[in-house]
Design a protein around this motif. Structure first.
Motif, short mmCIF file in Angstrom:
data_model
loop_
_atom_site.label_atom_id
_atom_site.label_comp_id
_atom_site.label_asym_id
_atom_site.label_seq_id
_atom_site.Cartn_x
_atom_site.Cartn_y
_atom_site.Cartn_z
N VAL A 18 0.83 -1.16 0.00
CA VAL A 18 0.18 0.05 -0.12
C VAL A 18 0.76 1.21 0.02
O VAL A 18 2.00 1.14 0.40
CB VAL A 18 -0.78 0.00 1.21
N GLY B 235 1.10 5.52 1.19
CA GLY B 235 0.50 6.61 1.92
C GLY B 235 1.66 7.91 2.17
O GLY B 235 2.72 7.64 1.89
N GLU C 80 -4.34 2.84 5.40
CA GLU C 80 -4.64 2.05 4.18
C GLU C 80 -4.69 0.64 4.23
O GLU C 80 -5.42 -0.10 3.50
CB GLU C 80 -3.51 2.71 3.05
N ARG D 169 -7.77 -1.23 5.34
CA ARG D 169 -8.77 -1.31 4.54
C ARG D 169 -8.57 -2.52 3.53
O ARG D 169 -9.63 -2.92 2.89
CB ARG D 169 -8.58 -0.01 3.46
#
Length: 377
Positions: free
Chosen positions: A75, A77, A86, A89
């Motif tokens: 992910v 960020g 994130e 999720r």
């Protein structure tokens, strides 16, 4: 009656006791065992890659010898915290890094600074302080996804790789907790294991050590220079095995080399400080056991003395080259600045240490004694 009264009091007190207020059930968390941090292609955002074991149904046979299957997820960020949000999720359970065993950092990120990455772990009361830290020449994402781990979990593979390398006297192994005081102290620098992935092979290799100035990676050191740094630091020296080329005289190529193990080391580090003029003198006494010497004939005292002088000469050359490499990287992993601040504080206040350190003269000498040369004389 008295016993009955005591019993009633105890029961009342037990009723007032609360349960464990900070319980975390394993079934509610996704255990992340290995974490990798990189910069994205624009050098703006953090790419976070995690490796975690897959749940295996009880009626499904597990394959492999250790750990079963695993999965990786990446992910992005703007910060570590945003990447954590994130990540939640995408996972079916709450992200939990408290059990992480390995943290990999991509070289590009390490060159910009690693403290902002580790800061989130330090502030977390359940942070994985015992996780070992290493730098990946390519990216941490590649380190977790491209490596040929066979039946091992990446976390288990890297943890065992670094542990074995430390026990063999090849690297210095650090974890999140041991790095913290060095980074915050500002008087000494760290070195971290450097991992490289073989081109086209997906084989993970331990390539040496990454040199840091402050929290930024500024250089690398490999091979015999990496081992020499451990000798200069007097770290894990009793585990070191060294192979050296000591001559060019023999037609049989192998007879120009000697392999030895260090059995004892004494190091004396002196500072010659006169105002802003600083000189470092390091004298090292080594007691060695010869493990391989094809030229043989070490039953003769003169041959032993000759070999000792050859080893001293070669070690001195390697030490000089090693000092040049760490000074070029402005890496003070020997703690010279720490000593000056402690014992020559006036000089410390007068100089800009990062400006002065790369030009400080070092004089390194060796005194070698071969105390054992195997069962064959």
């Amino acid at each position: 009656m008295k016993k009955l009264t005591v019993l009633i009091v105890i029961l009342l007190l037990l009723s007032l006791l609360s349960g464990c207020w900070d319980r975390r059930y394993l079934r509610d968390h996704m255990l992340i065992l290995a974490i990798g941090y990189d910069l994205n292609e624009d050098n703006q955002k953090i790419r976070k890659t995690v490796s975690f074991p897959l749940e295996t149904p009880a009626n499904m046979p597990q394959t492999g010898t250790s750990g079963g299957q695993n999965e990786q997820l990446t992910v992005e960020g703007n910060t570590i915290g945003e990447a954590d949000i994130e990540l939640d999720r995408h996972l079916s359970q709450k992200f939990d890094r408290s059990k992480a065993r390995v943290i990999l950092l991509g070289k590009k990120l390490a060159e910009q600074g690693i403290f902002s990455v580790l800061d989130a772990i330090y502030r977390d009361p359940k942070g994985a302080l015992g996780a070992v830290v290493a730098i990946v020449e390519e990216t941490a994402e590649d380190g977790l996804k491209k490596g040929d781990f066979q039946s091992f979990l990446p976390s288990e593979y890297y943890f065992d790789l670094l542990k074995t390398a430390e026990e063999s006297g090849i690297i210095i192994r650090e974890n999140v907790q041991s790095i913290c005081p060095v980074l915050l102290g500002g008087r000494k620098d760290i070195v971290l294991p450097l991992i490289k992935i073989g081109e086209g092979e997906n084989k993970v290799n331990l390539d040496g050590m990454a040199l840091f100035s402050g929290d930024k990676m500024t250089g690398t050191i490999t091979g015999e220079h990496s081992i020499m740094l451990l000798i200069l630091k007097k770290t894990n020296t009793k585990k070191i095995h060294f192979n050296l080329k000591v001559s060019d005289d023999e037609e049989d190529h192998g007879k120009n080399y000697v392999t030895f193990a260090i059995r004892k080391e004494k190091r004396k580090l002196d500072l010659d400080v006169k105002g802003e003029d600083i000189k470092v003198n390091i004298h090292i006494n080594l007691r060695l056991e010869v493990e391989e010497y094809p030229k043989d004939k070490l039953y003769k005292e003169e041959n032993i003395e000759t070999l000792e002088k050859q080893i001293e000469k070669r070690l001195t050359t390697i030490a000089k080259e090693t000092i040049e490499k760490i000074q070029e990287a402005n890496n003070d992993s020997l703690g010279i600045g720490e000593r000056i601040r402690a014992f020559h504080h006036d000089t410390w206040e007068q100089v800009d240490w990062r400006e002065v350190y790369p030009d400080i003269p070092f004089d390194v000498t060796f005194d070698v004694e071969i105390s054992q040369h195997g069962v064959i004389n």
